[in-house]
Design a protein around this motif. Structure first.
Motif, PDB file in Angstrom:
ATOM      1  N   LEU A  97       1.369  -5.545   6.998  1.00  0.00           N
ATOM      2  CA  LEU A  97       1.649  -5.531   5.562  1.00  0.00           C
ATOM      3  C   LEU A  97       0.405  -5.958   4.792  1.00  0.00           C
ATOM      4  O   LEU A  97      -0.387  -6.748   5.288  1.00  0.00           O
ATOM      5  CB  LEU A  97       2.788  -6.506   5.232  1.00  0.00           C
ATOM      6  N   THR A  98       0.266  -5.450   3.574  1.00  0.00           N
ATOM      7  CA  THR A  98      -0.838  -5.903   2.728  1.00  0.00           C
ATOM      8  C   THR A  98      -0.548  -7.328   2.266  1.00  0.00           C
ATOM      9  O   THR A  98       0.556  -7.831   2.421  1.00  0.00           O
ATOM     10  CB  THR A  98      -0.999  -5.009   1.488  1.00  0.00           C
ATOM     11  N   VAL A  99      -1.581  -7.963   1.688  1.00  0.00           N
ATOM     12  CA  VAL A  99      -1.424  -9.339   1.225  1.00  0.00           C
ATOM     13  C   VAL A  99      -0.287  -9.416   0.201  1.00  0.00           C
ATOM     14  O   VAL A  99       0.575 -10.289   0.255  1.00  0.00           O
ATOM     15  CB  VAL A  99      -2.741  -9.849   0.612  1.00  0.00           C
ATOM     16  N   LYS A 100      -0.240  -8.446  -0.716  1.00  0.00           N
ATOM     17  CA  LYS A 100       0.808  -8.444  -1.734  1.00  0.00           C
ATOM     18  C   LYS A 100       2.191  -8.333  -1.088  1.00  0.00           C
ATOM     19  O   LYS A 100       3.101  -9.074  -1.441  1.00  0.00           O
ATOM     20  CB  LYS A 100       0.580  -7.283  -2.710  1.00  0.00           C
ATOM     21  N   GLN A 101       2.309  -7.434  -0.121  1.00  0.00           N
ATOM     22  CA  GLN A 101       3.602  -7.270   0.555  1.00  0.00           C
ATOM     23  C   GLN A 101       3.977  -8.515   1.348  1.00  0.00           C
ATOM     24  O   GLN A 101       5.149  -8.870   1.450  1.00  0.00           O
ATOM     25  CB  GLN A 101       3.561  -6.054   1.487  1.00  0.00           C
ATOM     26  N   ASN A 102       2.957  -9.183   1.918  1.00  0.00           N
ATOM     27  CA  ASN A 102       3.210 -10.425   2.630  1.00  0.00           C
ATOM     28  C   ASN A 102       3.819 -11.468   1.706  1.00  0.00           C
ATOM     29  O   ASN A 102       4.771 -12.159   2.069  1.00  0.00           O
ATOM     30  CB  ASN A 102       1.898 -10.971   3.209  1.00  0.00           C
ATOM     31  N   ILE A 103       3.249 -11.595   0.495  1.00  0.00           N
ATOM     32  CA  ILE A 103       3.738 -12.605  -0.437  1.00  0.00           C
ATOM     33  C   ILE A 103       5.126 -12.227  -0.936  1.00  0.00           C
ATOM     34  O   ILE A 103       5.997 -13.067  -1.120  1.00  0.00           O
ATOM     35  CB  ILE A 103       2.757 -12.762  -1.616  1.00  0.00           C
ATOM     36  N   GLN A 104       5.326 -10.923  -1.144  1.00  0.00           N
ATOM     37  CA  GLN A 104       6.617 -10.487  -1.690  1.00  0.00           C
ATOM     38  C   GLN A 104       7.724 -10.476  -0.641  1.00  0.00           C
ATOM     39  O   GLN A 104       8.900 -10.426  -0.982  1.00  0.00           O
ATOM     40  CB  GLN A 104       6.470  -9.088  -2.299  1.00  0.00           C
ATOM     41  N   PHE A 105       7.335 -10.554   0.638  1.00  0.00           N
ATOM     42  CA  PHE A 105       8.336 -10.455   1.711  1.00  0.00           C
ATOM     43  C   PHE A 105       9.473 -11.471   1.554  1.00  0.00           C
ATOM     44  O   PHE A 105      10.640 -11.082   1.507  1.00  0.00           O
ATOM     45  CB  PHE A 105       7.636 -10.569   3.072  1.00  0.00           C
TER      46      PHE A 105
END
Lengths: 268, 375
Positions: free
Chosen positions: A110-118
């Motif tokens: 996952l991208t960094v953004k997707q990691n945070i939004q997970f």
């Protein structure tokens, strides 16, 4: 919903224990790692946790988080005994703490953004706009540039991975933050900035921080209190001055060794 | 008003008094967002705004962020909202939010469209073929160096690999080939019986197993079992920079990691093929006896007549070549793994798929070759 109201009285009792570990025994096979250990972490403090290599610092952290089974003893977090919680109560509680693993443990696909939004996507029903705003706010809070948002963890440097992982652990605005050797693998400047960052975040968000560390600089600059682990027990706890005054041979070697002296002389 | 619980608005002569209430935290963020957007939309052009936060019990980043959004929506129309009643402990957080969001977000990561991916894949096929040839060369060169300096050969590593891909594969190979033998014999007898030709099942099984199926089944099994293991091992070694460590210490990763694995497969596969073929014949023999009434001595007698050394050799000659193919594809894919878990998965899949594909293609080429030399 008591989870929503239980934190309102936070300022009244200054020495409220937010994590309370009592009489914990953990072992693997015949080896006892933690031997009837007691430890309290108070709300709003940054606790530095030191100990010998392989002495069980990470084991204690993982026991509190429920990743390692304990043989006896109790762990209370927010005044609730973790063994008494139902699965739902447990996952509600887990949303109130964030963990920064030593290697970051970002999801590599996952991208960094997707990691945070997970964690946000899993737990809350938010609009895409708010999700993005939150992710960018967290990225900015940990001192990263916006363009890392669309990068994969494998495209980041070690320090950026730590910061991105910190952003993910802060995603749900936790009350407790567990940090496992946050400054290991960072250069002294990066480590200093990271300490500074943790201090700022702790003040901004009112966090309680449990930090396993070996970094004498961190212990001197950001930790309100230090607890030392040896022989499976907490042998001493207190401020850095208390630790310096201790007579235990391991503590003397730790806080008065050549590296410790270098840190202190740099401070004067 | 549905969201009166979090925000209430009092309007007098175009001057707004906005009162926040309750918990402005992540749990209520969706309601708060709607309330904020509603308020900003309904009262788009006020003359003056006062925001009173004294009744907000708790606030976190979510609440602070939405508060900032509300403030900015009015700031955009030229009205500076007055804020009062903010609890001191949230002051830092609100100030922090005020500084955020100055940068432009980067463009989203692009996903390839179908046609684009098709193009890339087509180009990749050629690149793959070149990489494979390259790697065959590197492996042969490494083996050549080992031949010149036999002391540098990692014998222990090879024996270890031999144990893992050879010895430990024996039980599953025996089981699978035994079952295949049983099924072949049963189908053969069932269909041949209609022509009264049950006895020919022995000829069919003998030729089929020894020439084709024995080696093919074993090779496919090993591609799935050991090829994937090779790729995953080398891939995770690459992810943790172990391969780079070898290189900077002056070792050739191909020589240290690939040659022992490749040789282990080249030795193990013919042995497994032999064991598999025998196990298949045993299965066929037992089914022929129990289901077809062909007694073991008749079966063996018939088998002796049906097959000769050539049939056996055809199968065995193919085995080491298939082993080399599987080994080379698996190791190459392993060394091409990138940084992510996803890449490891993709290359392990590619390793098994390519190895099986190449093994079958190779079997076809061998069939033409053996037909041409009358073997």
């Amino acid at each position: 919903m008591d989870a929503r109201t239980s934190t309102t009285a936070e300022a009244t009792n200054h020495r409220e224990a937010i994590i309370s570990v009592h009489d914990i025994v953990v072992g693997f096979g015949d080896r006892v790692i933690l031997n009837h250990l007691d430890l309290d972490v108070y709300r709003g403090e940054i606790l530095g946790f030191v100990g010998t290599s392989g002495g069980g610092k990470s084991v204690l952290t993982r026991t509190i988080l429920g990743l390692v089974p304990k043989q006896s003893g109790t762990v209370e977090v927010f005044g609730q005994n973790l063994d008494d919680l139902s699965e739902r109560e447990r996952s509600a509680l887990e949303r109130r703490w964030g963990v920064l693993f030593q290697q970051g443990a970002l999801f590599s696909s996952l991208t960094v953004k997707q990691n945070i939004q997970f964690p946000l996507r899993e737990n809350l029903h938010l609009s895409q706009r708010l999700l993005d705003e939150i992710a960018y706010t967290k990225i900015e809070m940990v001192g990263l540039k916006y363009d890392v948002a669309e990068k994969l963890p494998s495209e980041l440097s070690g320090g950026m991975i730590k910061r991105a992982a910190l952003a993910r652990s802060l995603a749900l605005d936790p009350e407790i933050l567990f940090l496992d050797e946050p400054t290991s693998g960072l250069d002294p400047i990066g480590a200093g900035e990271f300490d500074e960052l943790i201090r700022t975040l702790q003040q901004t968000l009112g966090l309680t921080v449990f930090m396993v560390t070996h970094d004498l600089d961190s212990l001197h600059t950001v930790c309100d209190r230090i607890a030392a682990l040896a022989d499976g027990k907490v042998i001493a706890q207190g401020t850095i001055e208390d630790m310096m005054a201790q007579q235990h041979p391991w503590l003397r070697a730790y806080f008065h060794g050549t590296r410790a002296r270098a840190v202190q002389s740099g401070r004067r | 008003m549905p969201h009166a619980s979090l925000i209430s608005v009092h309007s007098q002569d175009d001057r707004l008094t906005v009162a926040g209430r309750g918990a402005w935290t992540s749990e209520y963020a969706d309601e708060l967002e709607q309330a904020v957007d509603n308020t900003a939309h309904t009262y788009a052009h006020p003359k003056g705004v006062e925001i009173d936060l004294s009744a907000v019990e708790r606030m976190d980043t979510f609440g602070a962020l939405l508060f900032e959004r509300l403030k900015r929506s009015w700031k955009g129309t030229g009205v500076e909202p007055q804020v009062k009643g903010l609890a001191p402990r949230y002051k830092v957080l609100i100030e922090e939010m005020g500084r955020m969001g100055q940068e432009q977000p980067p463009p989203a990561r692009r996903h390839e469209a179908i046609l684009e991916r098709f193009g890339h894949e087509t180009v990749n096929v050629a690149a793959d073929a070149a990489a494979l040839l390259n790697f065959v060369g590197a492996s042969v060169a490494a083996m050549g160096r080992v031949l010149l300096r036999p002391r540098s050969f990692r014998f222990t590593a090879m024996v270890n690999q031999l144990d893992r891909v050879g010895l430990r594969a024996v039980p599953i190979i025996i089981l699978i080939t035994f079952l295949i033998g049983c099924i072949l014999a049963q189908q053969g007898i069932f269909n041949f019986r209609r022509f009264g030709a049950d006895i020919y099942v022995v000829d069919m099984v003998g030729v089929l197993v020894l020439r084709e199926l024995g080696v093919l089944i074993v090779a496919i099994m090993i591609a799935g079992r050991s090829g994937s293991a090779y790729t995953a091992e080398l891939g995770s070694m690459r992810m943790r920079e172990e391969v780079d460590a070898l290189r900077v210490m002056g070792f050739d990763p191909v020589e240290v990691l690939v040659v022992p694995r490749l040789l282990a497969l080249i030795i193990a596969l013919p042995l497994l093929t032999f064991i598999g073929s025998m196990s298949s014949l045993l299965g066929a023999g037992l089914v022929s006896w129990g289901y077809g009434g062909i007694t073991p001595d008749v079966f063996l007698d018939r088998l002796k007549g049906a097959i000769d050394m050539d049939q056996f050799n055809v199968g065995m000659i193919k085995a080491p070549f298939m082993a080399a193919t599987i080994g080379i594809v698996a190791c190459l894919e392993g060394l091409r793994v990138g940084g992510s878990a996803e890449s490891l998965g993709a290359h392990t899949t590619a390793s098994v798929v390519k190895a099986i594909f190449l093994v079958i293609v190779m079997d076809g080429v061998f069939a033409m070759f053996f037909a041409a030399i009358d073997m």
